[in-house]
Design a protein around this motif. Structure first.
Motif, PDB file in Angstrom:
ATOM      1  N   GLU A  72      -2.085  -6.550   4.129  1.00  0.00           N
ATOM      2  CA  GLU A  72      -1.372  -5.315   3.805  1.00  0.00           C
ATOM      3  C   GLU A  72      -1.984  -4.124   4.550  1.00  0.00           C
ATOM      4  O   GLU A  72      -1.272  -3.187   4.932  1.00  0.00           O
TER       5      GLU A  72
ATOM      6  N   ARG B  53      -5.129  -4.976  -3.146  1.00  0.00           N
ATOM      7  CA  ARG B  53      -4.487  -5.106  -1.844  1.00  0.00           C
ATOM      8  C   ARG B  53      -5.213  -6.129  -0.966  1.00  0.00           C
ATOM      9  O   ARG B  53      -6.420  -6.330  -1.077  1.00  0.00           O
ATOM     10  N   THR B  54      -4.452  -6.735  -0.074  1.00  0.00           N
ATOM     11  CA  THR B  54      -4.999  -7.749   0.822  1.00  0.00           C
ATOM     12  C   THR B  54      -5.235  -7.164   2.217  1.00  0.00           C
ATOM     13  O   THR B  54      -4.604  -6.154   2.588  1.00  0.00           O
TER      14      THR B  54
ATOM     15  N   ASP C 206      -6.927   1.490  -3.335  1.00  0.00           N
ATOM     16  CA  ASP C 206      -6.620   0.056  -3.329  1.00  0.00           C
ATOM     17  C   ASP C 206      -5.434  -0.281  -4.221  1.00  0.00           C
ATOM     18  O   ASP C 206      -4.724  -1.260  -3.978  1.00  0.00           O
TER      19      ASP C 206
ATOM     20  N   ASN D 288      -2.520   1.371  -4.782  1.00  0.00           N
ATOM     21  CA  ASN D 288      -1.175   1.651  -4.274  1.00  0.00           C
ATOM     22  C   ASN D 288      -1.157   2.063  -2.804  1.00  0.00           C
ATOM     23  O   ASN D 288      -0.105   2.458  -2.284  1.00  0.00           O
ATOM     24  N   LEU D 289      -2.310   1.981  -2.149  1.00  0.00           N
ATOM     25  CA  LEU D 289      -2.462   2.383  -0.747  1.00  0.00           C
ATOM     26  C   LEU D 289      -2.116   3.851  -0.522  1.00  0.00           C
ATOM     27  O   LEU D 289      -1.726   4.257   0.572  1.00  0.00           O
TER      28      LEU D 289
END
Length: 226
Positions: free
Chosen positions: A159, A155-156, A208, A210-211
């Motif tokens: 996001e 993830r960034t 990280d 899939n949040l």
């Protein structure tokens, strides 16, 4: 006080891995692609700007005297904040930060002769997080080492910002914290923000991949009141 900003920057450069960021390091002896142009600076010009700035703006009227002389200068121009600091012993940094909603700062670190040594980007919300590649240059301006601080993360930061906003959080607030780490082969994000509806601080641990929310806590923010 200004000296601490440079020392903190050096610590970011040298010890980001201690903050849980994963690193993928590669030595580049003869880079052919993706090499940034040399960005050497004229230190005489920047030192003159710093001298004038420090003469007119001195925090709380305090006279700061250091050996070697410490330079500090900042100005906002074309919606970009420029911050120059350093001395002839430790080197000099030039940080460029665009206005909100930008969440990144571009950092160049120079030798005491004005030649570029390091370049990288950090989060404005958490300058200890280096985003993307940290590049090291030799005196000829060639990239000799790359450190990929995004390696191991899916993830960034953008996001994560979207996650905060979707949960009624304030992104650009003194209580906002965005951090990331990797433990036992798994990567996580730690997020704290002020909920604009409840006025409580919400604290999340996010997977990280899939949040997915791994944990959530709340605390009040009454201590902000005068």
């Amino acid at each position: 006080m200004y000296r601490y900003s440079l020392i903190s920057l050096i610590l970011v450069v040298l010890s980001c891995n201690s903050n849980g960021q994963n690193q993928k390091i590669s030595d580049v002896s003869n880079p052919q692609k993706n090499q940034k142009n040399m960005q050497n600076i004229d230190l005489k010009v920047w030192k003159e700007k710093a001298n004038e700035y420090q003469k007119n703006i001195n925090e709380e009227g305090e006279v700061i005297s250091t050996n070697p002389k410490y330079y500090f200068f900042q100005e906002e121009k074309n919606n970009i904040l420029y911050e120059f600091s350093g001395d002839d012993s430790e080197g000099f940094s030039l940080i460029e930060t665009k206005k909100e909603p930008n969440i990144y700062s571009d950092v160049n670190f120079y030798r005491n002769d004005g030649h570029l040594l390091y370049s990288f980007s950090t989060l404005t919300i958490n300058p200890k997080i280096v985003i993307g590649e940290h590049l090291e240059y030799n005196e000829d301006g060639k990239i000799v080492k790359r450190i990929d601080y995004d390696d191991g993360f899916v993830r960034t930061p953008q996001e994560i910002v979207t996650f905060i906003k979707s949960n009624k959080g304030e992104v650009f607030h003194e209580l906002t914290i965005i951090d990331r780490n990797k433990t036992n082969g798994k990567s996580f994000w730690h997020v704290e923000f002020l909920n604009t509806k409840t006025k409580n601080v919400e604290i999340y641990e996010l997977d990280d991949q899939n949040l997915q929310i791994l944990s959530k806590q709340e605390r009040d923010s009454d201590f902000l009141a005068d």
